[in-house]
Design an enzyme around this catalytic site. Sequence first.
Site, mmCIF file in Angstrom:
data_model
loop_
_atom_site.group_PDB
_atom_site.id
_atom_site.type_symbol
_atom_site.label_atom_id
_atom_site.label_comp_id
_atom_site.label_asym_id
_atom_site.label_seq_id
_atom_site.Cartn_x
_atom_site.Cartn_y
_atom_site.Cartn_z
ATOM 1 N N VAL A 100 52.497 52.685 41.333
ATOM 2 C CA VAL A 100 51.285 53.083 42.043
ATOM 3 C C VAL A 100 50.073 53.062 41.124
ATOM 4 O O VAL A 100 49.040 52.473 41.430
ATOM 5 C CB VAL A 100 51.457 54.486 42.661
ATOM 6 N N ASP A 145 49.478 57.182 30.196
ATOM 7 C CA ASP A 145 50.888 57.407 30.506
ATOM 8 C C ASP A 145 51.517 58.083 29.306
ATOM 9 O O ASP A 145 51.202 57.739 28.157
ATOM 10 C CB ASP A 145 51.601 56.082 30.804
ATOM 11 N N ARG A 159 55.725 52.391 27.443
ATOM 12 C CA ARG A 159 55.013 51.804 28.588
ATOM 13 C C ARG A 159 53.608 51.367 28.179
ATOM 14 O O ARG A 159 53.148 50.286 28.569
ATOM 15 C CB ARG A 159 54.933 52.840 29.720
ATOM 16 N N THR A 208 57.264 61.823 42.532
ATOM 17 C CA THR A 208 57.706 63.104 43.092
ATOM 18 C C THR A 208 59.100 62.895 43.692
ATOM 19 O O THR A 208 59.235 62.685 44.901
ATOM 20 C CB THR A 208 56.726 63.605 44.173
ATOM 21 N N THR A 249 53.196 61.701 46.625
ATOM 22 C CA THR A 249 53.651 62.210 47.916
ATOM 23 C C THR A 249 54.204 63.622 47.755
ATOM 24 O O THR A 249 55.078 63.858 46.926
ATOM 25 C CB THR A 249 54.738 61.303 48.503
ATOM 26 N N CYS A 279 60.517 56.285 48.318
ATOM 27 C CA CYS A 279 59.723 56.810 49.438
ATOM 28 C C CYS A 279 60.572 57.195 50.646
ATOM 29 O O CYS A 279 60.752 58.366 50.929
ATOM 30 C CB CYS A 279 58.664 55.789 49.845
ATOM 31 N N ARG A 296 64.970 52.894 41.481
ATOM 32 C CA ARG A 296 64.854 54.298 41.875
ATOM 33 C C ARG A 296 65.561 54.569 43.210
ATOM 34 O O ARG A 296 65.288 53.934 44.206
ATOM 35 C CB ARG A 296 63.378 54.695 41.981
#
Length: 436
Positions: A23, A41, A46, A91, A126, A266, A337
Amino acid sequence: MMVTYESLLQRADKIAVVGLGYVGLPLAVHLSRHFDVIGYDQSTDRIEELKSGCDRTLEVSDSELKSAAIEFTADPGMLSRCRLIIVAVPTPIDEYRIPDLGPLRSASTTVGAHMSKGTCIVFESTVYPGATEEVCLPILTRESGLQPGIDFTLGYSPERINPGDKVHTLENITKVVSGSDDSTADFLVKVYGQVVTAGIHRASCIKVAEAAKVIENTQRDLNIALMNELALIFDKIGIDTGEVLEAAGTKWNFLPFQPGLVGGHCIGVDPYYLTFKAESLGYHPEMILAGRRINDNMGKYIAERTVKMLISACKQVCHARVAILGLTFKENVPDLRNTRVVDIVNELKEYGICTLVHDPLADPDEAKRIYGIELQPVETLAGADAVILAVKHRQYTDMGLSTIAGLCKTSPIVVDLKGLFNPAGAEHRNITYWRL
């Protein structure tokens, strides 16, 4: 004085994006075309990867990344130079399917400890309705020593990134925006409006924006659960689900959902944020949780169906070799994920079956670290007793049914979770074929 849209546009003030994953990175790249952007980050690996011009998530091309004027850093002190800070951290849920707000709390602590007076903090993660103001705001206030509404303001604009989707990208999806007050909402409408061409929807308050996001994926989850339940029923009847859906789809208002595994960060996660909040208020959400139970049990059902096919083909189950094509949660992305392919792997192991998992996009180290799965090179799959096509990666589509079935040493068995191939074609090739 609070940050203004004009000060950002004139590059007198900077924007920080906290969390540079699926995102945060695309958002930072788009913003950098109009504003001065710092990408933060906590992972130094990364940051070094991004500085080298490479994005392992494949959400941003190498050329886009190299041309983006973003100052990448793992130093949280750099956040003090920014007057708009956008938080885009994951999240997830924990092993008990309870929302894990650890990353969100950690990010709020870091931002609060380094933000300057006059800053606007926006969250894109979220959450359940109320989390931004009930969880994040007190942390920001405590760590900064600043007063909300006076020294800083708050916003919420839920992300709508669809990993691997090159059509519905950030600028092409209507952006929901909300603020802790009208002036903050006005400000964020202008900032996001600079990069989102599809339009801005201004929510009346932060809780409305939070709720809108969490039900988007809850709705999809329930629709897929219905398709999965129908697939279970039609399998018992002995008719092909794909044919039924094709026939039903000729009606103008039939929704084109498909059965399948529901994983990812999600759809398989967000409903639990809503049910957690509902149960904390004394309401038990029966329909949402029923859909979750159906979708969470699909891996077990597919494994059991595979075992029955082995038995029907007079193949020994214990020590059988089953090749599984694909481990990521969806096609053509490296994202592991919350992949539910692991449910199939674990269930087959309960039967003493040797699983050989292959994925051309997944990171082998990540697969081993998170799931304990050793990804196999494609040449080791030969001689399998059955093949499960779990993820519709382009490479598997290109292989075709005959090549995939050819991985079996005798009497090929192909379990096609994505309905990629046609049963008639399998029958013509003497392949024992089943699709969800």
